[in-house]
Design a protein around this motif. Structure first.
Motif, PDB file in Angstrom:
ATOM      1  N   VAL A 180     -53.193 -57.986 -47.305  1.00 57.91           N
ATOM      2  CA  VAL A 180     -52.242 -59.589 -46.930  1.00 57.91           C
ATOM      3  C   VAL A 180     -53.301 -60.399 -46.527  1.00 57.91           C
ATOM      4  CG1 VAL A 180     -50.677 -60.164 -45.546  1.00 57.91           C
ATOM      5  CG2 VAL A 180     -49.703 -58.281 -46.612  1.00 57.91           C
ATOM      6  N   ILE A 181     -54.765 -59.877 -45.082  1.00 63.36           N
ATOM      7  CA  ILE A 181     -55.443 -61.043 -44.870  1.00 63.36           C
ATOM      8  C   ILE A 181     -56.616 -61.837 -45.874  1.00 63.36           C
ATOM      9  CG2 ILE A 181     -57.153 -61.042 -42.956  1.00 63.36           C
ATOM     10  CD1 ILE A 181     -53.894 -60.609 -41.475  1.00 63.36           C
ATOM     11  N   ARG A 182     -56.502 -60.408 -46.248  1.00 63.15           N
ATOM     12  CA  ARG A 182     -57.677 -60.703 -47.706  1.00 63.15           C
ATOM     13  C   ARG A 182     -56.968 -62.197 -48.103  1.00 63.15           C
ATOM     14  NH1 ARG A 182     -58.636 -55.836 -49.132  1.00 63.15           N
ATOM     15  NH2 ARG A 182     -57.463 -56.074 -50.473  1.00 63.15           N
ATOM     16  N   ASN A 183     -56.013 -62.288 -48.512  1.00 57.73           N
ATOM     17  CA  ASN A 183     -55.531 -62.680 -49.329  1.00 57.73           C
ATOM     18  C   ASN A 183     -55.109 -63.810 -48.780  1.00 57.73           C
ATOM     19  OD1 ASN A 183     -54.489 -61.876 -51.827  1.00 57.73           O
ATOM     20  ND2 ASN A 183     -52.519 -61.543 -51.822  1.00 57.73           N
ATOM     21  N   SER A 184     -54.442 -64.060 -47.780  1.00 54.60           N
ATOM     22  CA  SER A 184     -54.048 -64.995 -46.892  1.00 54.60           C
ATOM     23  C   SER A 184     -55.436 -65.848 -46.751  1.00 54.60           C
ATOM     24  CB  SER A 184     -53.589 -63.988 -45.687  1.00 54.60           C
ATOM     25  OG  SER A 184     -53.703 -65.259 -44.207  1.00 54.60           O
ATOM     26  N   ASN A 185     -56.640 -65.194 -46.332  1.00 55.36           N
ATOM     27  CA  ASN A 185     -57.931 -65.874 -46.373  1.00 55.36           C
ATOM     28  C   ASN A 185     -58.649 -66.759 -47.584  1.00 55.36           C
ATOM     29  OD1 ASN A 185     -58.028 -65.043 -43.103  1.00 55.36           O
ATOM     30  ND2 ASN A 185     -58.782 -63.305 -43.742  1.00 55.36           N
ATOM     31  N   ALA A 186     -58.108 -65.716 -48.449  1.00 56.67           N
ATOM     32  CA  ALA A 186     -58.904 -66.440 -49.825  1.00 56.67           C
ATOM     33  C   ALA A 186     -57.862 -68.110 -50.369  1.00 56.67           C
ATOM     34  CB  ALA A 186     -58.334 -65.590 -51.170  1.00 56.67           C
ATOM     35  N   LEU A 187     -56.776 -67.384 -49.978  1.00 56.39           N
ATOM     36  CA  LEU A 187     -55.423 -69.131 -50.581  1.00 56.39           C
ATOM     37  C   LEU A 187     -55.997 -69.709 -49.416  1.00 56.39           C
ATOM     38  CD1 LEU A 187     -52.271 -67.879 -50.369  1.00 56.39           C
ATOM     39  CD2 LEU A 187     -52.770 -69.359 -51.826  1.00 56.39           C
ATOM     40  N   HIS A 188     -56.205 -69.600 -48.055  1.00 56.99           N
ATOM     41  CA  HIS A 188     -56.613 -70.975 -47.142  1.00 56.99           C
ATOM     42  C   HIS A 188     -57.601 -71.465 -48.164  1.00 56.99           C
ATOM     43  CE1 HIS A 188     -56.995 -72.276 -42.461  1.00 56.99           C
ATOM     44  NE2 HIS A 188     -56.276 -73.121 -43.677  1.00 56.99           N
ATOM     45  N   LYS A 215     -43.110 -67.778 -44.215  1.00 55.18           N
ATOM     46  CA  LYS A 215     -43.582 -68.789 -43.967  1.00 55.18           C
ATOM     47  C   LYS A 215     -44.392 -69.044 -45.024  1.00 55.18           C
ATOM     48  CE  LYS A 215     -44.459 -66.950 -39.665  1.00 55.18           C
ATOM     49  NZ  LYS A 215     -44.033 -65.708 -38.563  1.00 55.18           N
ATOM     50  N   LEU A 216     -44.716 -68.070 -45.984  1.00 53.41           N
ATOM     51  CA  LEU A 216     -45.389 -68.109 -47.076  1.00 53.41           C
ATOM     52  C   LEU A 216     -44.468 -69.331 -47.664  1.00 53.41           C
ATOM     53  CD1 LEU A 216     -47.798 -67.681 -49.051  1.00 53.41           C
ATOM     54  CD2 LEU A 216     -45.895 -65.551 -50.183  1.00 53.41           C
ATOM     55  N   ASP A 217     -43.535 -69.134 -47.949  1.00 52.85           N
ATOM     56  CA  ASP A 217     -41.829 -70.546 -48.658  1.00 52.85           C
ATOM     57  C   ASP A 217     -42.409 -71.960 -48.121  1.00 52.85           C
ATOM     58  OD1 ASP A 217     -41.023 -68.799 -50.301  1.00 52.85           O
ATOM     59  OD2 ASP A 217     -40.117 -68.707 -49.433  1.00 52.85           O
ATOM     60  N   SER A 218     -42.962 -71.850 -46.699  1.00 47.50           N
ATOM     61  CA  SER A 218     -43.215 -73.203 -45.944  1.00 47.50           C
ATOM     62  C   SER A 218     -44.281 -73.389 -46.589  1.00 47.50           C
ATOM     63  CB  SER A 218     -43.416 -73.551 -44.808  1.00 47.50           C
ATOM     64  OG  SER A 218     -43.278 -71.837 -44.695  1.00 47.50           O
ATOM     65  N   ILE A 219     -45.618 -72.506 -46.960  1.00 41.05           N
ATOM     66  CA  ILE A 219     -46.580 -72.798 -46.645  1.00 41.05           C
ATOM     67  C   ILE A 219     -46.907 -73.590 -48.865  1.00 41.05           C
ATOM     68  CG2 ILE A 219     -48.911 -71.872 -47.914  1.00 41.05           C
ATOM     69  CD1 ILE A 219     -48.746 -70.553 -45.439  1.00 41.05           C
ATOM     70  N   THR A 238     -49.982 -68.858 -38.202  1.00 43.17           N
ATOM     71  CA  THR A 238     -49.091 -67.991 -37.648  1.00 43.17           C
ATOM     72  C   THR A 238     -48.796 -67.022 -39.102  1.00 43.17           C
ATOM     73  OG1 THR A 238     -47.440 -68.987 -38.615  1.00 43.17           O
ATOM     74  CG2 THR A 238     -48.007 -69.576 -36.480  1.00 43.17           C
ATOM     75  N   LEU A 239     -49.315 -67.312 -39.569  1.00 43.99           N
ATOM     76  CA  LEU A 239     -49.382 -65.604 -40.549  1.00 43.99           C
ATOM     77  C   LEU A 239     -49.451 -64.785 -40.426  1.00 43.99           C
ATOM     78  CD1 LEU A 239     -47.736 -66.164 -44.198  1.00 43.99           C
ATOM     79  CD2 LEU A 239     -49.725 -64.417 -43.671  1.00 43.99           C
ATOM     80  N   ASP A 240     -50.541 -64.536 -40.457  1.00 43.93           N
ATOM     81  CA  ASP A 240     -51.899 -64.019 -39.597  1.00 43.93           C
ATOM     82  C   ASP A 240     -51.530 -63.802 -38.586  1.00 43.93           C
ATOM     83  OD1 ASP A 240     -53.433 -64.762 -42.188  1.00 43.93           O
ATOM     84  OD2 ASP A 240     -54.944 -65.830 -41.293  1.00 43.93           O
ATOM     85  N   ASN A 241     -51.432 -64.435 -37.448  1.00 38.96           N
ATOM     86  CA  ASN A 241     -50.826 -63.478 -36.512  1.00 38.96           C
ATOM     87  C   ASN A 241     -49.997 -62.587 -36.211  1.00 38.96           C
ATOM     88  OD1 ASN A 241     -53.347 -64.654 -34.588  1.00 38.96           O
ATOM     89  ND2 ASN A 241     -52.107 -66.053 -33.735  1.00 38.96           N
TER      90      ASN A 241
END
Lengths: 135, 486
Positions: free
Chosen positions: B45-53, B104-108, B163-166
């Protein structure tokens, strides 16, 4: 002085052998014979008839007899003070039989073992009897 | 309660505890496994989140670069992002496990879409070559870009990612704590249960050792005492298999005791009988002897040679009968009367017997110096004198020789009287100890046949054993044991 001897013995052969032994020894005595303890007691007390009452110097007593055994006879005789001077000798089959009693408990003067033999050598007990008979 | 039942209950209890330990550990390992899976997922999840960001930020930079430089090459990351971001978002949506995170992802997604439409409109108007397009762009530039619409969206997205990562990190920490607790709790339970198991095992071991081994050794001592002739009974109040064994031992002891008592009574009666009979037999025999003597005394002149011969025969028979009766008496008397027990020197005794029994041509050899012994002297003397007399009596050599030896066997002595006589045939060996048994014709050899019977009875009355070893022509050896007295 001629001694009076009372032989209380039920066996004819034993009576006969006492007589023969006396004869061999040349004993001259007044020998009376009773065939059991009761008869012997009757002779002593004269309860049979006054004429036959005797006062022996020596009694030769067999142990196993009908009516009254030698031991029962002794028990009664020892209660009479008047009989205290009579010397009593037991005529016994064997040392084993005699072993069951003892001279002290019976209050007798000695014993002679069958078959009677007064020919030398004699045992100290037999010698004691011969002494009583002759002196 | 029976021992079998106790064992089953005890072991079932242990197995139960071990099963509990097993399941507790099983549960823990399942938890660890789920947690590992969760951690892996969380990392993804974190990895993906970083990549997305990163993709989104690159799209934004490309977009800004294009707007500033008007160079199309800046738009490359933007277009790449348009393709890759939706894929990453779908993947991320699948990875997320909680509803809050999905929201949160929905809002992103929503913010990103807004930004796309905003950026798209700017890019398309800028690319437009129509004259009024410049105007439209200007208008858009003033109302949107200058009003920082894009920047605000970007900031929102960044905040949302934060917030998602946190949240994900926090979740991970919580789960780790739970797992940690679970591990230490499981460890505690395992240790406690294992210790309980060990204690119970020890207790059970000790208990069964005591109830089984302790009682077995008690029973062993008990049966040893029984075999030693002490017919006691062993009390046992527990009601299990061992009690049944103890009870049957007790019963055995009782049966033995009664049997022995009866046997002893019978033997005593028999001895008494033999004693009385032989004693009473002597009287008529003596009578007959007297009569024969009197016949000779009374009629010396009437005795013909024939009569004299008959009388001698009668006397001979009377004498033999007398000896037999005496022998029987002697035999019956053994054990009836206990003679005096004393300690004496066997060498001295044997030397006395040698003088009494051994003829001048014979010899008695004591092979090894004999011990001092504590015993009924008369009885032991009878044993030796009967054995030695027999050895001399039946010896056919010119120089009879008898050897005496012994062996110390600890609890008892074993003596041996060995001769150089004619020996005994095998078939007669078990007969020689029987009363009135002789191997020679009575008329040829005067013997009553009680000597060895007496020897055997004396030896056995003293708890010894006797046997004979013999070979025809080579002599005989009599062995007998004599227990030591304390």
């Amino acid at each position: 002085m001629k001694k009076t001897v009372l032989l209380i013995e039920d066996d004819y052969l034993d009576i006969e052998s006492v007589k023969r032994a006396f004869k061999k020894l040349n004993v001259d005595c007044d020998l009376h014979v009773a065939h059991n303890g009761a008869d012997g007691l009757a002779l002593l007390t004269g309860s049979a008839s006054q004429n036959t009452r005797i006062t022996p110097d020596i009694i030769i007593l067999d142990i196993n007899m009908p009516k009254m055994s030698g031991i029962e006879f002794l028990r009664i005789v020892k209660n009479y003070y008047s009989f205290k001077n009579i010397k009593i000798f037991i005529l016994t089959t064997s040392m084993e039989e005699y072993d069951k009693f003892s001279t002290e408990t019976l209050g007798i003067d000695g014993y002679i073992i069958k078959p009677l033999s007064f020919t030398a050598p004699v045992s100290p007990e037999t010698a004691k009897f011969i002494d009583a008979l002759l002196n | 309660m029976s021992i079998r039942y106790q064992l089953i209950v005890g072991f079932s209890f242990l197995i139960l505890i071990f099963t509990v330990v097993f399941f507790v550990n099983q549960r823990l390992s399942r938890e660890v496994l789920t947690n590992t899976i969760y951690l892996n997922n969380s990392e993804a999840v974190i990895r993906n989140s970083n990549a997305l960001h990163k993709e989104i930020i690159e799209m934004q930079s490309g977009f800004r670069g294009y707007l500033l430089t008007n160079q199309e090459s800046f738009l490359q990351p933007y277009y790449d992002g348009l393709k890759s971001v939706p894929l990453l978002l779908t993947e991320q949506m699948q990875l997320l496990s909680t509803q809050t995170q999905k929201l949160k992802l929905d809002s992103i997604i929503k913010l990103h879409k807004e930004w796309i439409s905003y950026s798209d409109s700017l890019i398309s108007t800028k690319k437009d070559t129509l004259p009024e397009a410049g105007f439209r762009f200007k208008k858009l530039f003033d109302t949107k870009l200058k009003m920082e619409v894009g920047k605000k969206l970007n900031d929102q997205i960044t905040a949302m990612f934060f917030t998602l990562d946190n949240y994900e990190y926090k979740l991970r920490l919580e789960r780790r704590d739970v797992l940690q607790n679970s591990i230490s709790q499981t460890r505690r339970i395992s240790i406690v249960l294992t210790v309980i198991c060990i204690l119970i095992s020890f207790a059970m071991g000790f208990y069964f050792l005591r109830t089984i081994t302790g009682r077995i050794s008690k029973m062993v001592r008990f049966s040893e005492r029984i075999s030693g002739g002490e017919f006691i009974s062993l009390p046992d109040t527990k009601k299990d298999e061992m009690t049944r064994l103890v009870n049957s031992l007790n019963q055995m002891s009782e049966t033995l005791s009664t049997t022995f008592k009866e046997l002893k009574k019978k033997n005593d009666e028999l001895d008494q009988f033999a004693y009385v009979v032989s004693h009473d037999l002597k009287t008529p025999l003596r009578g007959i002897n007297n009569i024969v003597n009197w016949v000779e005394e009374d009629h010396p002149d009437q005795i013909t040679p024939e009569l004299a011969k008959s009388l001698t025969l009668i006397k001979g028979r009377i004498e033999r009968m007398g000896k037999m009766i005496n022998g029987l008496l002697e035999y019956a008397r053994i054990g009836r009367v206990k003679k005096q027990i004393k300690t004496f020197d066997l060498n001295e005794l044997l030397l006395e017997l040698k003088e009494l029994i051994i003829p001048s041509k014979g010899n008695l050899i004591i092979e090894k110096k004999l011990p001092w012994i504590k015993a009924e002297k008369i009885r032991l003397e009878q044993v030796f004198s009967n054995l030695i007399s027999n050895a001399i009596k039946y010896n056919d050599k010119e120089n009879p020789e008898i050897k005496i030896s012994f062996e110390d066997k600890g609890d008892e002595y074993m003596f041996c009287v060995k001769d150089n006589g004619p020996g005994i045939e095998k078939q007669y060996l078990d007969k020689i100890f029987l009363i009135f048994q002789t191997l020679k014709e009575r008329d040829a050899f005067e013997s009553t046949g009680v000597g060895l019977a007496i020897v055997k009875k004396i030896v056995e009355d003293n708890n010894g054993k006797i046997n004979v070893d013999s070979e025809l022509g080579k002599g005989s050896a009599f062995y007998f044991t004599w227990p030591k007295q304390k």
